[in-house]
Design a protein around this motif. Structure first.
Motif, mmCIF file in Angstrom:
data_model
loop_
_atom_site.group_PDB
_atom_site.id
_atom_site.type_symbol
_atom_site.label_atom_id
_atom_site.label_comp_id
_atom_site.label_asym_id
_atom_site.label_seq_id
_atom_site.Cartn_x
_atom_site.Cartn_y
_atom_site.Cartn_z
ATOM 1 N N ASP A 125 2.859 -6.956 6.268
ATOM 2 C CA ASP A 125 3.025 -7.987 7.299
ATOM 3 C C ASP A 125 3.851 -9.158 6.769
ATOM 4 O OD1 ASP A 125 1.598 -6.485 9.076
ATOM 5 O OD2 ASP A 125 -0.276 -7.603 8.835
ATOM 6 N N GLN A 126 3.562 -9.554 5.533
ATOM 7 C CA GLN A 126 4.315 -10.654 4.937
ATOM 8 C C GLN A 126 5.768 -10.244 4.706
ATOM 9 O OE1 GLN A 126 2.642 -12.237 1.304
ATOM 10 N NE2 GLN A 126 4.083 -13.939 1.224
ATOM 11 N N LYS A 148 0.838 -1.184 0.000
ATOM 12 C CA LYS A 148 0.000 0.000 0.000
ATOM 13 C C LYS A 148 0.881 1.244 0.000
ATOM 14 C CE LYS A 148 -3.741 -2.172 2.655
ATOM 15 N NZ LYS A 148 -4.519 -2.121 3.927
ATOM 16 N N TYR A 149 0.305 2.346 -0.476
ATOM 17 C CA TYR A 149 1.047 3.607 -0.506
ATOM 18 C C TYR A 149 1.519 3.998 0.891
ATOM 19 C CZ TYR A 149 1.918 8.611 -0.971
ATOM 20 O OH TYR A 149 2.477 9.862 -0.915
ATOM 21 N N GLU A 150 0.680 3.730 1.924
ATOM 22 C CA GLU A 150 1.043 4.099 3.290
ATOM 23 C C GLU A 150 2.288 3.361 3.777
ATOM 24 O OE1 GLU A 150 -2.827 2.503 3.438
ATOM 25 O OE2 GLU A 150 -2.251 3.777 1.744
ATOM 26 N N ASP A 151 2.598 2.214 3.182
ATOM 27 C CA ASP A 151 3.760 1.438 3.620
ATOM 28 C C ASP A 151 5.076 2.162 3.337
ATOM 29 O OD1 ASP A 151 2.119 -0.599 4.515
ATOM 30 O OD2 ASP A 151 2.190 -1.686 2.614
ATOM 31 N N HIS A 152 5.032 3.111 2.417
ATOM 32 C CA HIS A 152 6.242 3.890 2.156
ATOM 33 C C HIS A 152 6.633 4.731 3.374
ATOM 34 C CE1 HIS A 152 9.263 6.025 -0.174
ATOM 35 N NE2 HIS A 152 8.791 7.153 0.329
ATOM 36 N N GLN A 164 7.552 -8.182 6.500
ATOM 37 C CA GLN A 164 8.254 -8.219 7.783
ATOM 38 C C GLN A 164 8.689 -9.639 8.131
ATOM 39 O OE1 GLN A 164 5.140 -6.043 10.085
ATOM 40 N NE2 GLN A 164 6.834 -4.729 10.752
ATOM 41 N N LYS A 165 7.820 -10.609 7.864
ATOM 42 C CA LYS A 165 8.162 -12.002 8.153
ATOM 43 C C LYS A 165 9.297 -12.492 7.264
ATOM 44 C CE LYS A 165 3.452 -13.124 9.653
ATOM 45 N NZ LYS A 165 2.201 -13.853 9.339
ATOM 46 N N VAL A 166 9.225 -12.145 5.976
ATOM 47 C CA VAL A 166 10.274 -12.565 5.044
ATOM 48 C C VAL A 166 11.605 -11.912 5.386
ATOM 49 C CG1 VAL A 166 11.040 -12.421 2.632
ATOM 50 C CG2 VAL A 166 8.693 -13.089 3.150
ATOM 51 N N PHE A 167 11.541 -10.616 5.743
ATOM 52 C CA PHE A 167 12.768 -9.897 6.103
ATOM 53 C C PHE A 167 13.386 -10.471 7.379
ATOM 54 C CE2 PHE A 167 15.111 -6.409 8.156
ATOM 55 C CZ PHE A 167 16.001 -6.099 7.118
ATOM 56 N N ALA A 168 12.550 -10.757 8.363
ATOM 57 C CA ALA A 168 13.048 -11.328 9.611
ATOM 58 C C ALA A 168 13.717 -12.674 9.384
ATOM 59 C CB ALA A 168 11.897 -11.468 10.628
ATOM 60 N N ALA A 169 13.115 -13.497 8.531
ATOM 61 C CA ALA A 169 13.700 -14.800 8.226
ATOM 62 C C ALA A 169 15.015 -14.655 7.463
ATOM 63 C CB ALA A 169 12.708 -15.634 7.417
ATOM 64 N N ALA A 170 15.077 -13.670 6.561
ATOM 65 C CA ALA A 170 16.268 -13.496 5.737
ATOM 66 C C ALA A 170 17.434 -12.914 6.518
ATOM 67 C CB ALA A 170 15.941 -12.589 4.559
ATOM 68 N N THR A 171 17.156 -12.179 7.586
ATOM 69 C CA THR A 171 18.220 -11.530 8.364
ATOM 70 C C THR A 171 18.471 -12.208 9.699
ATOM 71 O OG1 THR A 171 16.565 -9.962 9.227
ATOM 72 C CG2 THR A 171 17.839 -9.276 7.290
ATOM 73 N N LYS A 172 17.848 -13.353 9.903
ATOM 74 C CA LYS A 172 18.031 -14.091 11.162
ATOM 75 C C LYS A 172 19.459 -14.593 11.255
ATOM 76 C CE LYS A 172 15.976 -17.843 13.860
ATOM 77 N NZ LYS A 172 14.956 -18.923 13.868
#
Length: 467
Positions: free
Chosen positions: A455-456, A244-248, A458-466
């Motif tokens: 939300d998705q 969404k635009y707000e995510d920026h 954030q989950k992908v980023f958290a997994a990738a930077t764990k």
């Protein structure tokens, strides 16, 4: 019975509020509604303060009249600062209520802070030691230390379009599983040997990389003999297919944009025609802040040109510029010190008289000249200041950029000049927006496994930077 008790309680609360307002004492902390205080200030000091009902709703001022002073400006500061509010002065006796701008300082305060920062070094060696502290901390502040693994997928590339002296391909690069950064790669029609490449992130202007001035800039650079890679900010352009635009406006936007630029560098440096000794970056406004950050963090960038962006008293008004704690690195830094980290590589700063770059020649640019002087290349940093102009990336900003790139990357500036010797951008074809899409007119070609929603991500980023 319970309803009757609730009614009585409400009446007591209302009476209590009335007492607070009616009887100004220390028991009630001399409390008044913000709206009433602002109205009182307007009447007392004969000024006009613009505000919306939402800005003053449910806001109260403790010790309200005790905050008043003989002058209106000090009074407004005393009243509004505890609520994280401020006013902008729009003219004599005219004010507008605004949220506190953490990213905007008084000019003198910004200069004083830069002077404090600069006390930490006095020559090349001490400055290099400072850079050695700052750079890893920037990666850590962005949560990119270590960098997440690079997806093994190949970029998605559209059919090449051929124009007068240049070509365009749209490209999507997967930077995390299911997360794409989209852009357009402009190339000269004829390529001989190794050529430069310029990353071209745009700012927060409408349409961004689809804008006519962005197309003109990138196509003209290609007609000069360089590649130019124009790409979307996060949750902007085609990124809106995933977010969404707000995510920026979320802090992670700054991290994703930085990671995206790193992956774009990986890609362009893998091309057989790229000259790794001639890689540059130039963006305007928010894209200029991004330009400064990338040149500070990634030594693969050999030239930078932030446009209407850099200031010691403005840290970037969007979370994509200051959302992550990069300015707390090294005990405190600012965008001018970050710009100095590009030294000794050539850097052009374009400023104007109607935004936060208005005072560039007075204090910030002399600091940068001094920093480049540590390397004996004081003339490698330049400032084009346009005191009568405003915040844009128009011809008066683009033309110095072309000259700067041509001079430092050894390109033929005459290739874009007319018979009278003036720069001529008229041979560029302005494409309609859908022509620049990677994933189809309606996003129908977006891969099925693409991330959908913040939300998705954030989950992908958290997994990738764990770790």
């Amino acid at each position: 019975m319970a309803g009757k008790k609730l009614f009585v309680l409400l009446i007591c609360l209302l009476l209590g509020m009335h007492t607070i307002y009616a009887q100004q004492t220390t028991d009630a902390q001399y409390k008044k509604p913000l709206k009433d205080v602002l109205d009182q200030i307007q009447e007392k000091y004969h000024v006009k303060i613009k505000y919306s009902p939402a800005q003053v709703k449910d806001k109260w001022i403790n010790y309200a009249e005790w905050r008043f002073r003989p002058d209106v400006d000090t009074t407004l500061d005393n009243v509004l600062a505890p609520l994280d509010l401020k006013v902008n002065k729009e003219g004599p006796g005219m004010y507008k209520l605004k949220e506190y701008e953490y990213y905007r300082w008084p000019v003198a305060d910004g200069w004083k802070e830069l002077d404090r920062i600069a006390l930490q070094y006095h020559d090349k060696d001490s400055w290099e030691a400072r850079k050695a502290i700052l750079r890893p901390q920037l990666y850590k502040a962005l949560e990119l230390s270590p960098l997440p693994a690079k997806p093994a997928t190949k970029p998605i590339i559209t059919t090449k379009r051929i124009f007068d002296g240049y070509t365009v391909e749209n490209i999507a690069i997967e930077i995390l599983p299911g997360l794409y950064i989209n852009g357009s790669l402009y190339k000269p029609s004829k390529i001989k040997g190794k050529i430069p490449v310029i990353l071209s992130p745009d700012g927060h202007w409408p349409q961004q990389r689809y804008r006519a001035d962005c197309q003109i800039r990138c196509a003209t650079l290609a007609r000069m003999g360089a590649m130019a890679y124009s790409y979307d900010l996060f949750a902007w352009g085609e990124s809106l297919l995933q977010f969404k635009y707000e995510d920026h406006r979320r802090s992670l936007a700054q991290t994703i944009q930085t990671l995206g630029a790193i992956r774009i560098l990986d890609y362009v440096l893998s091309l057989k025609e790229t000259d790794p000794s001639r890689v540059g970056i130039s963006g305007g406004s928010g894209g200029g802040s991004h330009t400064v950050l990338m040149a500070a963090m990634d030594d693969r960038i050999k030239l930078s040109a932030p446009v209407v962006a850099v200031s010691s008293y403005f840290y970037g008004g969007c979370p994509c510029e200051s959302g992550m704690p990069i300015h707390q690195c090294g005990g405190g830094t600012d965008n001018v010190e970050l710009a100095a980290m590009a030294a000794p590589h050539p850097q052009l700063l374009i400023s104007d008289g109607q935004d936060w770059t208005a005072h560039m020649p007075e204090h910030d640019f002399p600091y940068l000249k001094k920093m480049y002087g540590y390397y004996g290349v004081g003339n490698s940093v330049e400032n084009v200041h346009l005191p009568t102009e405003g915040h844009d990336f128009g011809p008066s900003k683009r033309f110095p950029l072309y000259e700067f790139v041509a001079k430092n990357f050894h390109l033929n500036i005459n290739a874009i000049k007319d018979k009278s010797g003036k720069i001529d951008e008229s041979k560029v074809t302005i494409e309609k927006e859908p022509a620049m899409y990677v994933f189809g007119d309606k996003g129908e070609k977006l891969p099925a496994d693409a991330i959908k929603g913040f939300d998705q991500l954030q989950k992908v980023f958290a997994a990738a930077t764990k770790n």
